[in-house]
Design a protein around this motif. Structure first.
Motif, PDB file in Angstrom:
ATOM      1  N   ILE A 257      -6.031  -6.039   3.705  1.00  0.00           N
ATOM      2  CA  ILE A 257      -4.636  -6.222   4.076  1.00  0.00           C
ATOM      3  C   ILE A 257      -3.849  -6.314   2.776  1.00  0.00           C
ATOM      4  O   ILE A 257      -4.117  -7.179   1.938  1.00  0.00           O
ATOM      5  CB  ILE A 257      -4.434  -7.500   4.917  1.00  0.00           C
ATOM      6  CG1 ILE A 257      -5.274  -7.425   6.189  1.00  0.00           C
ATOM      7  CG2 ILE A 257      -2.962  -7.720   5.250  1.00  0.00           C
ATOM      8  CD1 ILE A 257      -4.974  -6.245   7.104  1.00  0.00           C
ATOM      9  N   VAL A 258      -2.904  -5.420   2.597  1.00  0.00           N
ATOM     10  CA  VAL A 258      -2.200  -5.330   1.308  1.00  0.00           C
ATOM     11  C   VAL A 258      -0.698  -5.162   1.512  1.00  0.00           C
ATOM     12  O   VAL A 258      -0.222  -4.949   2.629  1.00  0.00           O
ATOM     13  CB  VAL A 258      -2.720  -4.129   0.477  1.00  0.00           C
ATOM     14  CG1 VAL A 258      -4.138  -4.356   0.019  1.00  0.00           C
ATOM     15  CG2 VAL A 258      -2.614  -2.824   1.259  1.00  0.00           C
ATOM     16  N   MET A 259       0.009  -5.224   0.390  1.00  0.00           N
ATOM     17  CA  MET A 259       1.433  -4.887   0.345  1.00  0.00           C
ATOM     18  C   MET A 259       1.571  -3.729  -0.621  1.00  0.00           C
ATOM     19  O   MET A 259       0.773  -3.606  -1.555  1.00  0.00           O
ATOM     20  CB  MET A 259       2.208  -6.069  -0.263  1.00  0.00           C
ATOM     21  CG  MET A 259       2.969  -6.915   0.712  1.00  0.00           C
ATOM     22  SD  MET A 259       3.917  -8.149  -0.211  1.00  0.00           S
ATOM     23  CE  MET A 259       4.467  -9.121   1.167  1.00  0.00           C
ATOM     24  N   GLY A 260       2.600  -2.901  -0.415  1.00  0.00           N
ATOM     25  CA  GLY A 260       2.870  -1.841  -1.377  1.00  0.00           C
ATOM     26  C   GLY A 260       3.331  -2.454  -2.694  1.00  0.00           C
ATOM     27  O   GLY A 260       3.835  -3.580  -2.716  1.00  0.00           O
ATOM     28  N   GLU A 261       3.142  -1.702  -3.783  1.00  0.00           N
ATOM     29  CA  GLU A 261       3.444  -2.206  -5.127  1.00  0.00           C
ATOM     30  C   GLU A 261       4.870  -2.747  -5.263  1.00  0.00           C
ATOM     31  O   GLU A 261       5.100  -3.848  -5.750  1.00  0.00           O
ATOM     32  CB  GLU A 261       3.216  -1.051  -6.120  1.00  0.00           C
ATOM     33  CG  GLU A 261       3.147  -1.475  -7.563  1.00  0.00           C
ATOM     34  CD  GLU A 261       1.884  -2.294  -7.861  1.00  0.00           C
ATOM     35  OE1 GLU A 261       1.945  -3.082  -8.799  1.00  0.00           O
ATOM     36  OE2 GLU A 261       0.866  -2.153  -7.147  1.00  0.00           O
ATOM     37  N   LYS A 262       5.831  -1.945  -4.772  1.00  0.00           N
ATOM     38  CA  LYS A 262       7.245  -2.274  -4.979  1.00  0.00           C
ATOM     39  C   LYS A 262       7.631  -3.565  -4.232  1.00  0.00           C
ATOM     40  O   LYS A 262       8.268  -4.462  -4.796  1.00  0.00           O
ATOM     41  CB  LYS A 262       8.076  -1.102  -4.438  1.00  0.00           C
ATOM     42  CG  LYS A 262       9.392  -0.921  -5.109  1.00  0.00           C
ATOM     43  CD  LYS A 262      10.001   0.406  -4.693  1.00  0.00           C
ATOM     44  CE  LYS A 262      11.503   0.223  -4.584  1.00  0.00           C
ATOM     45  NZ  LYS A 262      12.139   1.261  -3.799  1.00  0.00           N
TER      46      LYS A 262
END
Ligand code: MG
Length: 353
Positions: A257-262
């Motif tokens: 489960i991740v978030m985009g870089e920005k």
């Protein structure tokens, strides 16, 4: 329809979830085996058990950030927990993960929080042999303190999610060592951050510490200009980025489960801003220190006077320090303040703000 048929039908439905979702019928199980429930899956059952505890009810009177605030609209641990559950379920459903497991972990994730939020946690951490972490205490609550010392006998997956629900300060995702084993546990961990980043901004504005205009420009530009836009941006980004990170298959592939870089950078900027201007702001230091002093004084008092502990949530066979810690950690803000006042432990307690 016979009862057991209903549970089997619900379990059958779980076969349609993502291949990476935790399935209740494949759970690693409970410490003490139990007869299955006719109507509910194992994870549904755990969710209900957590919801019916007294520890869960006490979250209503525990601080999130502001200690014993006067206003009716400040977030408490209980409303925070419900927001985390809502955000986590939205993400879990969008990713075709197990919503029941997600909800059970979310409802239990802060159940071990001591009074006065992280100030109380810091005080106990400095005093206890081996330190004190609210996630570890949460595990204690569900494993042995509730139900008259029996614990709730939750499934392994829910306990794992509670154990690894808190993150280090450095990063919003805080992945690495101590990551929950299930994606549902990871969803709760990230939903916790989405919830507090947003409601803490609102509370800090309500308390007059910051204004909407003070937010870093990267936060406004990337996440949005209003609270609902910011929550929406983060949730969508988590779903999209995690879909990509859970959609591929391969031998070495580990879904995450991740978030985009920005968005992650903007969320970390918001987190830093809150640390500087709200959580560790110099003007709140007195409140923080008083809260710590109350917890410290209560702990030391009950360490010396264990016979005065009147609680169903301590274990008679435990050493005095453990009993004092469990008793004090279970207190609400209000109960802790009242007890300290009655015992004349800390003079000049109020007004704290
Ligand atoms: Mg939380």
């Amino acid at each position: 329809m016979a009862g057991y048929e209903i549970r089997r039908r619900l379990e059958e439905r779980e076969r349609l979830l993502s291949p990476f979702a935790a399935k209740s019928y494949a759970s690693r199980g409970r410490e003490r085996p139990e007869e299955p429930c006719p109507l509910r899956t194992e994870f549904q059952r755990d969710r209900d058990r957590i919801l019916h505890t007294k520890a869960f009810r006490r979250l209503k009177h525990k601080t999130q950030v502001f200690i014993a605030p006067q206003g009716d609209h400040f977030v408490t641990r209980l409303t925070h927990t419900l927001e985390v559950a809502q955000i986590a379920r939205t993400i879990a459903r969008a990713l075709n993960l197990n919503e029941d497991l997600t909800e059970a972990i979310a409802l239990g994730h802060d159940i071990g929080h001591p009074p006065f939020g992280h100030a109380g946690e810091e005080a106990l951490d400095e005093l206890l042999p081996g330190g004190f972490r609210h996630a570890q205490q949460g595990l204690r609550v569900v494993e042995c303190l509730e139900r008259g010392g029996q614990g709730l006998n939750l499934t392994w997956e829910v306990r794992d999610g509670i154990r690894y629900s808190s993150k280090p300060r450095e990063d919003i995702l805080g992945l690495g060592e101590g990551t929950p084993s299930t994606l549902e546990g990871q969803v709760v961990r990230i939903a916790d951050a989405v919830a507090y980043l947003n409601h803490d901004v609102a509370d800090a504005i309500r308390a007059g510490l910051i204004a909407e205009d003070d937010l870093p420009s990267v936060v406004k530009e990337v996440l949005g200009a209003t609270p609902s836009q910011r929550i929406d941006t983060m949730i969508r980004d988590i779903v999209e980025a995690s879909w990509a990170a859970t959609g591929e298959m391969g031998l070495d592939f580990t879904p995450r489960i991740v978030m985009g870089e920005k968005v992650r950078e903007a969320a970390n900027a918001l987190r830093e801003f809150l640390f500087e201007r709200v959580y560790r702001w110099e003007g709140r230091r007195r409140e923080w220190e008083i809260a710590k002093e109350v917890v410290r004084a209560l702990y030391l008092y009950f360490l010396q006077n264990p016979h005065q502990i009147q609680s169903e949530f301590v274990l008679a066979e435990d050493p005095p320090w453990r009993r004092a810690a469990d008793y004090v950690a279970g207190m609400t803000d209000h109960y802790a303040l009242e007890t300290a006042r009655c015992l004349r432990l800390v003079p000049d307690l109020l007004p704290m703000r």
